[in-house]
Design a protein around this motif. Sequence first.
Motif, short mmCIF file in Angstrom:
data_model
loop_
_atom_site.label_atom_id
_atom_site.label_comp_id
_atom_site.label_asym_id
_atom_site.label_seq_id
_atom_site.Cartn_x
_atom_site.Cartn_y
_atom_site.Cartn_z
N SER A 210 -38.70 -10.70 18.53
CA SER A 210 -38.54 -11.94 17.75
C SER A 210 -39.33 -13.08 18.38
O SER A 210 -39.70 -13.03 19.56
CB SER A 210 -37.07 -12.32 17.66
N SER A 211 -39.60 -14.11 17.59
CA SER A 211 -40.36 -15.25 18.12
C SER A 211 -39.87 -16.55 17.50
O SER A 211 -39.13 -16.56 16.51
CB SER A 211 -41.86 -15.07 17.88
N MET A 212 -40.30 -17.66 18.10
CA MET A 212 -39.97 -19.01 17.62
C MET A 212 -41.27 -19.77 17.45
O MET A 212 -42.03 -19.93 18.40
CB MET A 212 -39.05 -19.74 18.61
N ASP A 213 -41.52 -20.23 16.23
CA ASP A 213 -42.74 -20.97 15.92
C ASP A 213 -42.46 -22.47 16.02
O ASP A 213 -41.31 -22.91 15.99
CB ASP A 213 -43.22 -20.61 14.51
N HIS A 214 -43.52 -23.25 16.15
CA HIS A 214 -43.44 -24.71 16.20
C HIS A 214 -44.45 -25.24 15.18
O HIS A 214 -45.64 -25.35 15.48
CB HIS A 214 -43.75 -25.23 17.60
N LYS A 215 -43.96 -25.55 13.98
CA LYS A 215 -44.85 -25.86 12.86
C LYS A 215 -45.35 -27.31 12.85
O LYS A 215 -46.47 -27.57 12.42
CB LYS A 215 -44.13 -25.59 11.54
N ARG A 216 -44.52 -28.24 13.29
CA ARG A 216 -44.92 -29.64 13.19
C ARG A 216 -46.03 -29.98 14.17
O ARG A 216 -46.10 -29.44 15.26
CB ARG A 216 -43.71 -30.54 13.45
N ALA A 217 -46.86 -30.93 13.78
CA ALA A 217 -48.04 -31.27 14.59
C ALA A 217 -47.67 -31.99 15.89
O ALA A 217 -48.36 -31.83 16.90
CB ALA A 217 -49.00 -32.14 13.78
N GLY A 218 -46.57 -32.77 15.88
CA GLY A 218 -46.28 -33.63 17.02
C GLY A 218 -45.11 -33.18 17.85
O GLY A 218 -44.24 -32.41 17.41
N ASP A 219 -45.05 -33.69 19.08
CA ASP A 219 -43.92 -33.41 19.97
C ASP A 219 -42.61 -33.81 19.30
O ASP A 219 -42.56 -34.76 18.51
CB ASP A 219 -44.08 -34.19 21.28
N GLY A 220 -41.56 -33.08 19.64
CA GLY A 220 -40.26 -33.38 19.05
C GLY A 220 -40.17 -33.00 17.60
O GLY A 220 -39.35 -33.53 16.85
N ASP A 221 -41.02 -32.07 17.16
CA ASP A 221 -41.04 -31.63 15.76
C ASP A 221 -41.25 -32.79 14.80
O ASP A 221 -40.53 -32.96 13.81
CB ASP A 221 -39.76 -30.86 15.41
N THR A 222 -42.24 -33.62 15.12
CA THR A 222 -42.60 -34.73 14.26
C THR A 222 -43.98 -34.47 13.66
O THR A 222 -44.70 -33.57 14.08
CB THR A 222 -42.64 -36.04 15.06
N GLY A 223 -44.33 -35.29 12.67
CA GLY A 223 -45.67 -35.18 12.09
C GLY A 223 -45.74 -34.15 10.98
O GLY A 223 -44.74 -33.59 10.53
#
Length: 426
Positions: A210-223
Amino acid sequence: MKLLVVGGGGREHAIIKKLRENPEAETIYALPGNGGIAADAVCVPQIGAKDISAIVDFSVEHQVDFAVVAPDDPLALGCVDALHKAGIPCFGPDAKAARIESSKVFSKNLMKKYGIPTADYQVFHDPKEAMAYLEGASFPIVIKADGLALGKGVLIPQNLGEARDAVKTIMEDKAFGDSGNEIVIEQFLTGPEVSVLAFTDGTAIRPMVSSMDHKRAGDGDTGLNTGGMGTVAPNPCYTPEIAQVCMDTIFLPTLAAMRAEGCPFKGCLYFGLMLTPDGPRVIEYNCRFGDPETQVVLPLLKTDLLTIMQAVENETLGELDVEWHNGAAACVILASGGYPAHYEKGKPITLPATFPANVTCYHAGDKLEGDTLVTSGGRVLGITAAAPTLRQALSDAYAAADTVSFEGKYLRHDIGRRALAALEGQ
């Protein structure tokens, strides 16, 4: 053996590097490939991933023994169907099965018909009807273009005004072209997200780590939403108990549903899951390896990839044990400044002479101008480290990322932070 991989991004580079581990892989062609992939495969930049007839002609002319169709567009366009018709064995679903990703309406209706847990939803063909429905909706809400949209066709309006704008953007302004002729409006779910890629030959299934993606452009899931700014594997939220629930209520029922609909799925089936308070729910299916999830999952694969892919093609996956290395992997994406909005291309890239043994640099958006590697896309490189612990993998990936430079280099600094918090909370 002569192998061929369709595509030219970080996902394809990860697949090619893994295929190279098989001693029978004499030559690997990448169509079109990219500047960095050229170090690991014979790139054919004049043939694009959607040029199905040229891909087939090349495969026949060069007597390709096995092909891997990696991106969503050529799968939806029937690349596997065309290669099979020409007698080329290959890995990937046919066009009918690829609808599980290429049509959100198809996949949502499939889940509803066969009782596969997902968010409540409505389908709309008319923007006026969609607007009227939104008048009585709860927010936030999720609005999806029906077709393929480079991972950017999902909007999450926080209020009625934003929702109206989203419908206008997709259905009237055609921001995603014909992909927006229909939309799905669905309930907003909460909980940890998990990506699970799985090998399947239509009946047998072998889930990957399994994996965890980070879609938002900015730190803290912002952008803005992107195609993915980094990944970690395994996902600590995905426990063995949850994995069993997913196998029983989602994975096997999905394969059975596709068989029942006359479009059995063979290839890599990607399950985008939300672990809600009411149990796991499907957010989306993809009909192929995820990007950048592939860049953390394949480094942990112990069993030979080509052997697995051939078992999928031959429908003998049930006879194969697929094994994984212990430990963890982390990928940090180095992007062009401004991505996913406007960004400049053609910036020279400086790489270290060598990377540490546990670090791999996957090339996603670059090309060669003479002998110089320059940026050519939004997501330029994926720096992946594998290590005994996630904390070590993240530390090594970020240390290696610091040794790469190009003008406007942009990265998130908090990849894996949520995963570490979840690990430490267990």
